[in-house]
Design a protein around this motif. Structure first.
Motif, PDB file in Angstrom:
ATOM      1  N   LYS A  62       2.171   0.965 -12.242  1.00 18.65           N
ATOM      2  CA  LYS A  62       2.227  -0.193 -11.347  1.00 18.65           C
ATOM      3  C   LYS A  62       3.137   0.070 -10.151  1.00 18.65           C
ATOM      4  O   LYS A  62       2.812  -0.294  -9.022  1.00 18.65           O
ATOM      5  N   MET A  63       4.255   0.720 -10.398  1.00 25.81           N
ATOM      6  CA  MET A  63       5.185   1.015  -9.303  1.00 25.81           C
ATOM      7  C   MET A  63       4.607   2.060  -8.361  1.00 25.81           C
ATOM      8  O   MET A  63       4.851   2.013  -7.148  1.00 25.81           O
ATOM      9  N   LEU A  64       3.833   2.996  -8.895  1.00 25.32           N
ATOM     10  CA  LEU A  64       3.157   3.970  -8.023  1.00 25.32           C
ATOM     11  C   LEU A  64       2.190   3.252  -7.092  1.00 25.32           C
ATOM     12  O   LEU A  64       2.167   3.507  -5.879  1.00 25.32           O
ATOM     13  N   GLY A  65       1.398   2.334  -7.654  1.00 19.00           N
ATOM     14  CA  GLY A  65       0.471   1.570  -6.823  1.00 19.00           C
ATOM     15  C   GLY A  65       1.200   0.734  -5.788  1.00 19.00           C
ATOM     16  O   GLY A  65       0.811   0.690  -4.613  1.00 19.00           O
ATOM     17  N   GLY A  66       2.287   0.089  -6.202  1.00 18.73           N
ATOM     18  CA  GLY A  66       3.052  -0.734  -5.277  1.00 18.73           C
ATOM     19  C   GLY A  66       3.685   0.073  -4.168  1.00 18.73           C
ATOM     20  O   GLY A  66       3.754  -0.373  -3.010  1.00 18.73           O
ATOM     21  N   CYS A  67       4.151   1.282  -4.498  1.00 18.51           N
ATOM     22  CA  CYS A  67       4.772   2.140  -3.493  1.00 18.51           C
ATOM     23  C   CYS A  67       3.747   2.602  -2.456  1.00 18.51           C
ATOM     24  O   CYS A  67       4.021   2.638  -1.256  1.00 18.51           O
ATOM     25  N   CYS A  68       2.539   2.946  -2.927  1.00 17.90           N
ATOM     26  CA  CYS A  68       1.471   3.333  -1.999  1.00 17.90           C
ATOM     27  C   CYS A  68       1.089   2.155  -1.087  1.00 17.90           C
ATOM     28  O   CYS A  68       0.944   2.312   0.132  1.00 17.90           O
ATOM     29  N   GLN A  69       0.946   0.982  -1.679  1.00 16.48           N
ATOM     30  CA  GLN A  69       0.567  -0.193  -0.889  1.00 16.48           C
ATOM     31  C   GLN A  69       1.635  -0.513   0.143  1.00 16.48           C
ATOM     32  O   GLN A  69       1.318  -0.954   1.266  1.00 16.48           O
ATOM     33  N   ALA A  70       2.913  -0.297  -0.193  1.00 13.66           N
ATOM     34  CA  ALA A  70       3.993  -0.513   0.772  1.00 13.66           C
ATOM     35  C   ALA A  70       3.916   0.495   1.910  1.00 13.66           C
ATOM     36  O   ALA A  70       4.224   0.168   3.073  1.00 13.66           O
ATOM     37  N   LEU A  71       3.482   1.710   1.588  1.00  9.76           N
ATOM     38  CA  LEU A  71       3.344   2.735   2.627  1.00  9.76           C
ATOM     39  C   LEU A  71       2.298   2.340   3.651  1.00  9.76           C
ATOM     40  O   LEU A  71       2.485   2.516   4.862  1.00  9.76           O
ATOM     41  N   TRP A  72       1.185   1.768   3.170  1.00 11.41           N
ATOM     42  CA  TRP A  72       0.102   1.404   4.095  1.00 11.41           C
ATOM     43  C   TRP A  72       0.524   0.293   5.056  1.00 11.41           C
ATOM     44  O   TRP A  72      -0.106   0.099   6.085  1.00 11.41           O
ATOM     45  N   GLN A  73       1.601  -0.421   4.719  1.00  9.99           N
ATOM     46  CA  GLN A  73       2.080  -1.512   5.566  1.00  9.99           C
ATOM     47  C   GLN A  73       3.095  -1.043   6.612  1.00  9.99           C
ATOM     48  O   GLN A  73       3.518  -1.851   7.452  1.00  9.99           O
ATOM     49  N   GLN A  74       3.448   0.231   6.595  1.00  8.09           N
ATOM     50  CA  GLN A  74       4.361   0.745   7.615  1.00  8.09           C
ATOM     51  C   GLN A  74       3.683   0.649   8.982  1.00  8.09           C
ATOM     52  O   GLN A  74       2.507   1.000   9.132  1.00  8.09           O
ATOM     53  N   PRO A  75       4.401   0.165  10.003  1.00  9.32           N
ATOM     54  CA  PRO A  75       3.789   0.003  11.337  1.00  9.32           C
ATOM     55  C   PRO A  75       3.102   1.261  11.864  1.00  9.32           C
ATOM     56  O   PRO A  75       1.986   1.197  12.378  1.00  9.32           O
ATOM     57  N   ILE A  76       3.744   2.423  11.704  1.00  3.45           N
ATOM     58  CA  ILE A  76       3.149   3.650  12.233  1.00  3.45           C
ATOM     59  C   ILE A  76       1.860   4.010  11.486  1.00  3.45           C
ATOM     60  O   ILE A  76       0.922   4.564  12.067  1.00  3.45           O
ATOM     61  N   VAL A  77       1.811   3.689  10.187  1.00  6.47           N
ATOM     62  CA  VAL A  77       0.616   3.972   9.392  1.00  6.47           C
ATOM     63  C   VAL A  77      -0.544   3.086   9.854  1.00  6.47           C
ATOM     64  O   VAL A  77      -1.685   3.546   9.989  1.00  6.47           O
TER      65      VAL A  77
END
Length: 344
Positions: A62-77
């Motif tokens: 679950k934390m792996l999924g949450g960490c990936c989803q947080a990455l996609w929300q980075q402005p540069i991404v």
């Protein structure tokens, strides 16, 4: 890195690092430049009994999924649509944490972390010829400790019904590989633990090896091994929906977090040592040859295929700093948040 440089890249690599204290998702270009990252702190473990260290296996997923989803929300991404440019994924994890799966691939109990201190009470004896050999070379005590420390033996002795239901016995790296690809595979570079592994040849031990007599493990319980840099599988539809990683993206074998750290610090020859103050304090050298740091204590697989990391470890390391911060550093933590710096 400029926006133009990011746009010009041929592709990006997503590296996921599941450590003991946090999990990170990092995007690198093909020249090794860090483009974007996210990080989530982990609840280290819980102890049902003093000395135990456990965590729910699906918590890591679950934390792996949450960490990936947080990455996609980075402005540069978002601005550069970097999520679509990922051409491969690789995963590194904490070492020695084990997960029991049933025949349906479901975790049967919490994972036992590498910090766990439980010991099996071994009463049965090894075949006589192995006992003679160990006595002759003065290693009977070492072998006895190996058998007592092995989680598999503790399961067989203390939770025999659960052990009977265990279809696969995986390290955390193998468990996350299964969640991402549906394949029971793992990297040679991730195999560190009380398992029937031949550290010199970097493969599962042959049937006649003493470790099969010492451990309550069947060959069918273990994953197929591939070397670092080789293909583990492809991201499944289910994993893609959960993590946001595109379905069909290749998952490439990495190595344990410590092996990756040694490689990343540039320590690729025995003349250069990697001194690490992580959850534990360690010193490592990378070697082409099999060099035991202490007699009968094997070097671990390197992140470089067919090479070795000779390691000396001191437990606790900087986890004590994290504990001290949480217990006594509330004022410093609040001030750090205001200043935009780390509490340390």
């Amino acid at each position: 890195m400029t926006k133009d440089n990011i746009t010009a890249t041929e592709g990006l690599i997503l590296a996921i690092d599941n450590g003991t204290q946090s999990i990170r998702a990092l995007l690198f270009d093909l020249k090794g430049n860090l483009v974007a990252k996210s990080q989530l702190d982990l609840d280290a473990y819980f102890s049902a009994v003093p000395g135990w260290a456990e965590q729910e296996a699906d918590y890591f997923w679950k934390m792996l999924g949450g960490c990936c989803q947080a990455l996609w929300q980075q402005p540069i991404v978002i601005e550069q649509e970097l999520q679509e440019k990922i051409i491969a994924v690789t995963v590194t994890t904490q070492r020695g944490t084990v997960v029991n799966l049933d025949k349906d691939g479901q975790a049967l109990r919490p994972a036992i972390l590498w910090l766990d201190q439980r010991l099996a009470d071994i009463k049965d004896v090894m075949p006589w010829y192995w006992r003679v050999i160990f006595r002759c070379i003065g290693q009977s005590t070492v072998i006895d400790y190996f058998r007592r420390k092995a989680q598999a033996n503790w399961f067989a002795q203390n939770q025999p019904e659960l052990w009977q239901k265990t279809d696969k016995f995986l390290l955390l790296s193998g468990y996350l590989t299964y969640q991402l690809t549906g394949m029971f595979k793992d990297s040679v570079g991730s195999i560190v633990g009380y398992l029937p592994f031949n550290y010199k040849k970097q493969c599962w031990a042959k049937p006649e090896d003493w470790k099969w007599h010492a451990l309550s493990i069947k060959p069918s319980m273990l994953p197929t091994l591939v070397r670092p840099g080789e293909l583990l599988g492809e991201i499944t539809e289910q994993a893609a929906k959960f993590t946001g990683i595109k379905q069909g993206t290749k998952l490439i074998a990495s190595a344990s977090d410590k092996a990756c750290e040694v490689l990343g610090s540039g320590c690729i020859t025995p003349e250069t040592a990697n001194l690490s103050y992580g959850t534990t304090a360690t010193i490592n050298t990378n070697n082409v040859n099999y060099v035991e740091p202490n007699s009968f204590i094997p070097p671990y697989p390197s992140a470089i295929p067919k090479q070795y990391n000779s390691e000396v470890m001191i437990y606790r390391g900087f986890w004590m700093v994290s504990w001290f911060k949480q217990e006594f550093g509330q004022r410093e933590m609040k001030k750090a948040q205001t200043l935009g710096v780390s509490p340390e």
